[in-house]
Structure formats: structure tokens, C-alpha cells
Design a protein around this motif. Structure first.
Motif, PDB file in Angstrom:
ATOM      1  N   MET A   1       0.815  -1.207   0.000  1.00 17.31           N
ATOM      2  CA  MET A   1       0.000   0.000   0.000  1.00 17.31           C
ATOM      3  C   MET A   1       0.855   1.266   0.000  1.00 17.31           C
ATOM      4  N   THR A   2       2.123   1.132   0.366  1.00 15.76           N
ATOM      5  CA  THR A   2       3.006   2.300   0.341  1.00 15.76           C
ATOM      6  C   THR A   2       3.381   2.670  -1.084  1.00 15.76           C
ATOM      7  N   THR A   3       3.744   1.656  -1.869  1.00 14.54           N
ATOM      8  CA  THR A   3       4.152   1.902  -3.251  1.00 14.54           C
ATOM      9  C   THR A   3       3.004   1.748  -4.245  1.00 14.54           C
ATOM     10  N   LYS A   4       1.849   1.278  -3.773  1.00 11.34           N
ATOM     11  CA  LYS A   4       0.687   1.011  -4.632  1.00 11.34           C
ATOM     12  C   LYS A   4       1.040   0.009  -5.737  1.00 11.34           C
ATOM     13  N   GLY A   5       1.797  -1.013  -5.359  1.00  7.71           N
ATOM     14  CA  GLY A   5       2.236  -1.983  -6.357  1.00  7.71           C
ATOM     15  C   GLY A   5       2.095  -3.412  -5.870  1.00  7.71           C
ATOM     16  N   LEU A   6       2.305  -4.356  -6.765  1.00  8.02           N
ATOM     17  CA  LEU A   6       2.215  -5.775  -6.458  1.00  8.02           C
ATOM     18  C   LEU A   6       3.499  -6.235  -5.787  1.00  8.02           C
ATOM     19  N   ARG A   7       3.390  -6.794  -4.594  1.00  9.00           N
ATOM     20  CA  ARG A   7       4.541  -7.366  -3.888  1.00  9.00           C
ATOM     21  C   ARG A   7       4.868  -8.752  -4.420  1.00  9.00           C
ATOM     22  N   GLY A   8       3.824  -9.527  -4.729  1.00  6.33           N
ATOM     23  CA  GLY A   8       4.040 -10.857  -5.284  1.00  6.33           C
ATOM     24  C   GLY A   8       2.724 -11.554  -5.563  1.00  6.33           C
ATOM     25  N   GLN A   9       2.732 -12.410  -6.571  1.00  5.58           N
ATOM     26  CA  GLN A   9       1.571 -13.244  -6.882  1.00  5.58           C
ATOM     27  C   GLN A   9       1.976 -14.701  -6.683  1.00  5.58           C
ATOM     28  N   TYR A  10       1.163 -15.460  -5.918  1.00  6.78           N
ATOM     29  CA  TYR A  10       1.539 -16.791  -5.489  1.00  6.78           C
ATOM     30  C   TYR A  10       0.529 -17.799  -6.028  1.00  6.78           C
ATOM     31  N   ARG A  11       1.048 -18.785  -6.778  1.00 13.88           N
ATOM     32  CA  ARG A  11       0.196 -19.848  -7.305  1.00 13.88           C
ATOM     33  C   ARG A  11      -0.021 -20.852  -6.186  1.00 13.88           C
ATOM     34  N   CYS A  12      -1.097 -20.673  -5.420  1.00  7.48           N
ATOM     35  CA  CYS A  12      -1.359 -21.493  -4.240  1.00  7.48           C
ATOM     36  C   CYS A  12      -2.164 -22.739  -4.556  1.00  7.48           C
ATOM     37  N   HIS A  13      -3.096 -22.650  -5.515  1.00 10.91           N
ATOM     38  CA  HIS A  13      -4.055 -23.736  -5.715  1.00 10.91           C
ATOM     39  C   HIS A  13      -4.255 -24.001  -7.205  1.00 10.91           C
ATOM     40  N   GLN A  14      -4.492 -25.268  -7.532  1.00 11.10           N
ATOM     41  CA  GLN A  14      -4.776 -25.652  -8.900  1.00 11.10           C
ATOM     42  C   GLN A  14      -6.141 -25.149  -9.333  1.00 11.10           C
ATOM     43  N   GLU A  15      -7.075 -25.140  -8.376  1.00  8.13           N
ATOM     44  CA  GLU A  15      -8.390 -24.569  -8.641  1.00  8.13           C
ATOM     45  C   GLU A  15      -8.489 -23.245  -7.897  1.00  8.13           C
TER      46      GLU A  15
ATOM     47  N   ASP B   1      -9.406 -27.069  -4.198  1.00 11.86           N
ATOM     48  CA  ASP B   1      -8.673 -28.325  -4.310  1.00 11.86           C
ATOM     49  C   ASP B   1      -8.552 -29.060  -2.977  1.00 11.86           C
ATOM     50  N   GLY B   2      -9.172 -28.524  -1.907  1.00 16.13           N
ATOM     51  CA  GLY B   2      -9.141 -29.175  -0.605  1.00 16.13           C
ATOM     52  C   GLY B   2      -7.858 -28.943   0.171  1.00 16.13           C
ATOM     53  N   ARG B   3      -6.953 -28.106  -0.338  1.00 17.75           N
ATOM     54  CA  ARG B   3      -5.663 -27.866   0.307  1.00 17.75           C
ATOM     55  C   ARG B   3      -5.650 -26.543   1.066  1.00 17.75           C
ATOM     56  N   ILE B   4      -4.814 -26.520   2.104  1.00 25.11           N
ATOM     57  CA  ILE B   4      -4.506 -25.286   2.826  1.00 25.11           C
ATOM     58  C   ILE B   4      -3.005 -25.072   2.698  1.00 25.11           C
ATOM     59  N   GLN B   5      -2.611 -23.900   2.193  1.00 21.86           N
ATOM     60  CA  GLN B   5      -1.204 -23.608   1.963  1.00 21.86           C
ATOM     61  C   GLN B   5      -0.714 -22.531   2.926  1.00 21.86           C
ATOM     62  N   ILE B   6       0.477 -22.777   3.502  1.00 19.39           N
ATOM     63  CA  ILE B   6       1.146 -21.766   4.326  1.00 19.39           C
ATOM     64  C   ILE B   6       2.239 -21.153   3.463  1.00 19.39           C
ATOM     65  N   MET B   7       2.161 -19.844   3.255  1.00 18.70           N
ATOM     66  CA  MET B   7       3.066 -19.153   2.339  1.00 18.70           C
ATOM     67  C   MET B   7       3.929 -18.143   3.088  1.00 18.70           C
ATOM     68  N   ASN B   8       5.160 -17.963   2.585  1.00 17.95           N
ATOM     69  CA  ASN B   8       6.055 -16.905   3.048  1.00 17.95           C
ATOM     70  C   ASN B   8       6.195 -15.891   1.921  1.00 17.95           C
ATOM     71  N   LEU B   9       6.178 -14.605   2.256  1.00 15.61           N
ATOM     72  CA  LEU B   9       6.204 -13.566   1.236  1.00 15.61           C
ATOM     73  C   LEU B   9       7.443 -13.639   0.345  1.00 15.61           C
ATOM     74  N   ASP B  10       8.539 -14.188   0.879  1.00 12.78           N
ATOM     75  CA  ASP B  10       9.781 -14.227   0.116  1.00 12.78           C
ATOM     76  C   ASP B  10       9.977 -15.527  -0.653  1.00 12.78           C
TER      77      ASP B  10
END
Length: 565
Positions: A333-347, A366-375
């Protein structure tokens, strides 16, 4: 031996009092309440469904009709004269009609024998299916998301009723010909009253799906509807001792230009400092505006499908979004830009929640729960166990456990201390079983007393609310007060009360400690569904914002409800 039937004058007085209030006879209700001393009655706080007096009289009339037509060996079935409460009944018998021969030489079936509920084979037709959204994009959505964002025409929760063997006809009192005429409650629109705890805000032109109080500006309320409009309301607090009503100014309307024909609002979330509002929509556009309604930021990164959720981190710097395209995006929100896009789920990705400023959780079809790190582009951990779509994920206050709910009729509690605090791994989830249909909503109790274990609440399309011990998995209480899908669930910030809203138009409020239902409000007969509840508790304010299918936003002042004090 059959138990005796008990009817007390106090119960009758309470029924008549409810009838007066339903009909708008406020003065009559006040006089009866005072003269009968109903506020001292143990029955006064009980919930009486709208039209209950008329329905009970209808049932009594059916019994009288059966009693009158019983002739010792069977019922008179060809009486054409209607029954009345105040007139003596005299039968008028219909003359028998000669059978009409068909081409096959057999008598034709009468209209009574082939009622509209039969298909001619002796089997009842199945109930009408849920109405699906008409746009192609909506056909791609999981069924629980379609149900949430379409006009509610779902089937009532089925209830088994045992009928004694007799010749008494069974009549559905909820059918149009027997139902009492709709009498909506007296409604105060766009004004705050010190006597009426419910204020209705009317400006939307379509169903209201989402609502959110500003966390630092107590009078500022945002609401979003199916017509791609967000309203910012100034809702003042009624002052004690001031008898006149306070009229509410027209809202500031933020009309978006949708990219698609269907652009229902799906999510509203304020930054913790109340300066920015994130808006999620079916048209896949992310929009962020400030508290004055000016557009701060917009982006079309989620091009292939709706945005289902938008969540700010506790610092307010990061915004997390979930989309039908199967990805989660983090925005700066500071830069008004995308920090990252994460492919978490097939559906599709159905929901997201922040664990810390560096970690978030997502769930999907897809029935999954993903734990993601920003980096990191890939999940640091995948939680498996749900058999089908996972509808929501919610992290507890201590950031040690994650709750989820699914179409597989279960809720689950996962230990995430190994990821957040580098503690020993404990991957076996606690499975909470008991619901019989889709579990749509979960919520952690925001406060846990010393020596007690955290409570998790879950609600489902089976019309039930359940309270769970999130450590042992024990079901502490089950409430079955709704007759349709439960869409909304919210604890009060002080954890004293819990509210639910459903497709039946009922808002129930429960006492968390005593586990009793304390108060109910009925949104009415026409388009009754309740889609979302947001609870505000700050200073002397204690109130709910309720998003309604009737194109209104209800504001419920808890301080004006004696049974909740």
C-alpha cells in the motif's frame, strides 16, 4: 399415559403482545405489557416467531374442522363451506360428479387425485433446485460461493416430523393458501431512534452482501451490494436522554464501472488505522479507496476471475487477495504496487488470512490449505485432510493454530507453531465432526479466560451453530434455531455474545457463557436473507451492522436491548 397439555394466561398474554408488535400496534403492546407485568414474566424473553398467534389459531381451526367432519367411521370429504373462527359451521356438501370415460374406457383421475405436487406416477416431484447465476463466469464457481452471491431461493433445511396414524389430513401451514398474510415489522428507515434498537439504512438498489465498520471512525460504516456500489454511511450514536430521533444523512456512494456483467461485492476490509478500504468484486478488479471515498489504488492483476477475499495485515502495509484464478496476491500500500503473486491452488483460491507480517494461509477448491512466506514462491507447508473445497481459514489470536471449514461437513484445527515459532512439528489436525451439510463459516472466540481453552464457533448449511472446545474437539453446544443456510457468524469483541444470520432472515444473538439464545430479530418475509454481520464495540458503542438481501443495511444497537444487558 399422555402428558397433560398446559396453557397459562401468561403465555396467551405473551402471544397477544407479540401479535400487537408484529402488527405495529405499539401503544396496545405497551399497555398490555404494563398491565400484565409481562417484563416480570419468565416467558417474556422467549423468542416468538412472527405470526405465531395466527398460526396457532390456524392449527386449532384445522382440529375443529376435523372434529366437526368426523362421523365415527370416517371423515366427510365433500364439504365445500369454509370454516370461520367466529361462526358456527354448517356443512354444504358437494354433489358427486359422474366419472368421465377416457379413450381407454377407464375413469379419468380427478384433480384431487393428481395434485400439482404429484407427477402422475404417484411420486412427488423433487423440490426446485437452487437458482444459479446466469452469467458464464458464475458457472465456474464452487456452489457455496454461488449460493452466497445469488438471490436466496434455496430449500429450507429438512425437518423430520412424526405424524400419528390417523385420518386427520396433514396440511402444510406454510403453503400460500394457509400462511398468514405477511405483516412486516414497523421499520424506521434512515433514522436512529432511542426506543427502537434496529435502524434500517436504505439507499442500495440491489442485495447488500458485505458491510464493515471503520475501526477508528466509529460512525463510519461501509456497505457493498450486487450492483457494484459501495456506500459510506455516517451513523451517529443515539444519545441517552435525548428523546427525538436522529435522521441519518444520505450515504456517499462509490459507484464502480465493472469490467463484467456480474460484479457483486464480495469483500470489504479497512486498514487497522481506518485510512483505507479494500474492495473485492466479481469483476476481478481490486479497488482501494480512502475514508473520504476517493479512489487510492486499483489493479486488474486477477484477470481470470472474481476476487473472493481482501485482507489487510495488522500493520496495514500489506493487502492480501484471493481469487478464482487460483492465486493469492500481496499488494504494497506504500508503493501502490504488487509485492508478489503466489500460485497457491490448482483450482480457485477461496479465502486467505494473515498469520504474521511475513506469513499467510490460503485455502481453495482443491481441498488444500497452503502456508506461504512472502519471500518464497512455493508453499512452506501444505495442510492436507479435507475431502473437498475448503471455504474459510482463520488464525487464532496467539498465532499458534489455524481453523478451517469445508464442504466435507467438517471443521478442523491445525497446529502451526512449527512454522511461526520453529517449535516441534505436530501435523495431526483436530477434526470437528457433527454438521450434516457444508460448513460455511468459522470464528475464533476473541477472548479466552485464564485457565480455559479457546472456543471455536462453526455454522453450516444445515441451519446449525456449534461451539467447540478447540483443544479437545468436544462440541460444547449445538443450536438449531435457523431453518435455512447460515451465512454469517460474529462474536462480540468482548466475547460475551455471538450472533448468527441466515437465509431465513433471522438474526439470533446468544450468550457465550450461559450458551443460551437471548434475542432474535426477523428481517421480514420478502427477500429475508442475512449475508454478513460486522460487530462494533468501542467506547459506549455496542452495535451490529447487518447486510440484507432486502437491499438494506440494519444497524442493531445492543445497548437498546434489555435482554442483552
Amino acid at each position: 399415559m399422555t402428558a397433560p397439555l398446559l396453557i397459562t394466561s401468561d403465555e396467551i398474554n405473551c402471544l397477544i403482545h407479540a401479535y400487537f408488535e408484529d402488527s405495529g400496534f405499539q401503544h396496545s403492546a405497551f399497555v398490555l405489557r404494563a398491565e400484565a407485568r409481562l417484563e416480570q414474566s419468565p416467558n417474556f424473553g422467549k423468542f416468538i416467531p412472527r405470526g405465531e398467534l395466527v398460526e396457532l389459531l390456524s392449527k386449532a381451526l384445522l382440529y375443529v374442522e376435523t372434529e366437526t367432519h368426523w362421523k365415527g367411521t370416517g371423515l366427510i370429504k365433500n364439504c365445500t363451506r369454509s370454516f370461520s373462527l367466529l361462526e358456527r359451521h354448517v356443512c354444504e356438501l358437494e354433489q358427486p360428479v359422474p366419472a368421465i370415460a377416457t379413450l381407454s374406457g377407464t375413469p379419468a383421475a380427478s384433480s384431487a387425485e393428481l395434485s400439482p405436487r404429484m407427477n402422475g406416477t404417484g411420486r412427488a416431484e423433487p423440490p426446485a433446485s437452487k437458482r444459479k447465476a446466469s452469467t458464464p463466469a458464475s458457472d465456474l464457481l464452487p456452489k457455496e460461493k454461488r449460493a452466497r452471491t445469488s438471490p436466496i431461493e434455496d430449500n429450507p433445511v429438512e425437518t423430520q416430523v412424526k405424524v400419528a396414524d390417523s385420518d386427520i389430513p396433514v396440511i402444510n401451514l406454510s403453503s400460500p393458501e394457509h400462511a398468514p398474510p405477511p405483516r412486516p415489522p414497523p421499520r424506521r428507515v434512515n433514522e436512529v431512534s432511542i426506543s427502537d434498537p434496529v435502524t434500517l439504512l436504505r439507499a442500495h438498489k440491489a442485495e447488500v452482501f458485505v458491510c464493515a465498520w471503520n475501526p477508528t471512525k466509529p460512525n463510519l460504516l461501509a456497505s457493498g451490494s450486487k450492483d457494484t456500489v459501495v456506500h459510506l454511511w455516517n451513523v451517529p450514536e443515539p444519545k441517552l436522554g435525548i428523546r427525538e430521533r436522529i435522521e441519518i444523512d444520505p450515504p456517499l456512494a462509490l459507484a464502480m464501472t465493472p469490467k463484467a456483467t456480474q460484479a457483486d461485492m464480495t469483500s470489504l476490509d479497512w486498514t487497522p488505522d481506518g485510512t483505507l478500504l479494500a474492495i473485492g468484486s466479481y469483476d476481478a478488479m481490486l479497488r482501494v479507496c480512502n475514508a473520504s471515498g476517493e479512489l487510492y489504488f486499483t489493479h486488474a492483476q486477477h484477470q481470470k476471475g472474481p476476487i473472493f477475499a481482501a485482507r489487510f495485515s495488522k500493520s496495514g502495509r500489506w493487502l492480501l487477495t484471493a481469487s478464482l484464478d487460483g492465486t493469492a496476491c500481496v499488494w504494497d500500500m506504500t508503493t501502490k504496487g504488487l509485492r508478489g503473486q503466489y500460485r497457491c491452488h490448482q483450482e480457485c483460491c477461496l479465502d486467505v488470512d494473515w498469520l504474521t507480517e511475513e506469513y499467510f494461509a490460503s485455502c481453495g477448491a482443491d481441498g488444500r490449505i497452503q502456508i506461504m512466506n512472502l519471500d518464497m514462491p512455493s508453499p512452506v507447508k501444505t495442510l492436507l485432510g479435507h475431502g473437498t473445497e475448503v471455504n474459510q481459514v482463520k488464525c487464532n489470536e496467539s498465532r499458534t493454530r489455524l481453523a478451517s471449514c469445508s464442504d466435507d461437513c467438517t471443521a478442523r484445527v491445525w497446529n502451526i507453531e512449527d512454522v511461526i515459532f520453529a517449535r516441534p512439528v505436530h501435523d495431526e489436525p483436530l477434526v470437528l465432526k457433527g454438521h450434516t451439510q457444508i460448513v460455511s463459516t468459522i470464528a475464533w472466540c476473541p477472548v479466552t479466560s485464564q485457565g480455559e481453552q479457546e472456543i471455536l464457533a462453526s455454522s453450516a448449511f444445515d441451519g446449525t451453530l456449534r461451539l467447540w472446545n478447540s483443544v479437545t474437539g468436544d462440541c460444547l453446544q449445538m443450536f438449531h434455531d435457523h431453518t435455512r443456510h447460515v451465512f454469517a457468524l460474529a462474536f462480540s469483541p468482548d466475547a460475551r455474545l455471538l450472533a448468527t444470520g441466515a437465509g431465513d432472515g433471522l438474526l439470533h444473538i446468544y450468550d457465550v457463557k450461559t450458551r443460551e439464545k437471548r434475542w432474535t430479530w426477523d428481517a421480514g418475509y420478502t427477500k429475508p436473507a442475512i449475508f454478513e454481520i460486522d460487530w462494533q464495540q468501542t467506547g459506549s458503542l455496542n452495535r451490529l451492522a447487518v447486510a440484507l438481501e432486502s437491499q438494506e443495511v440494519a444497524v442493531v444497537d445492543i445497548n437498546r436491548i434489555p435482554s442483552l444487558q
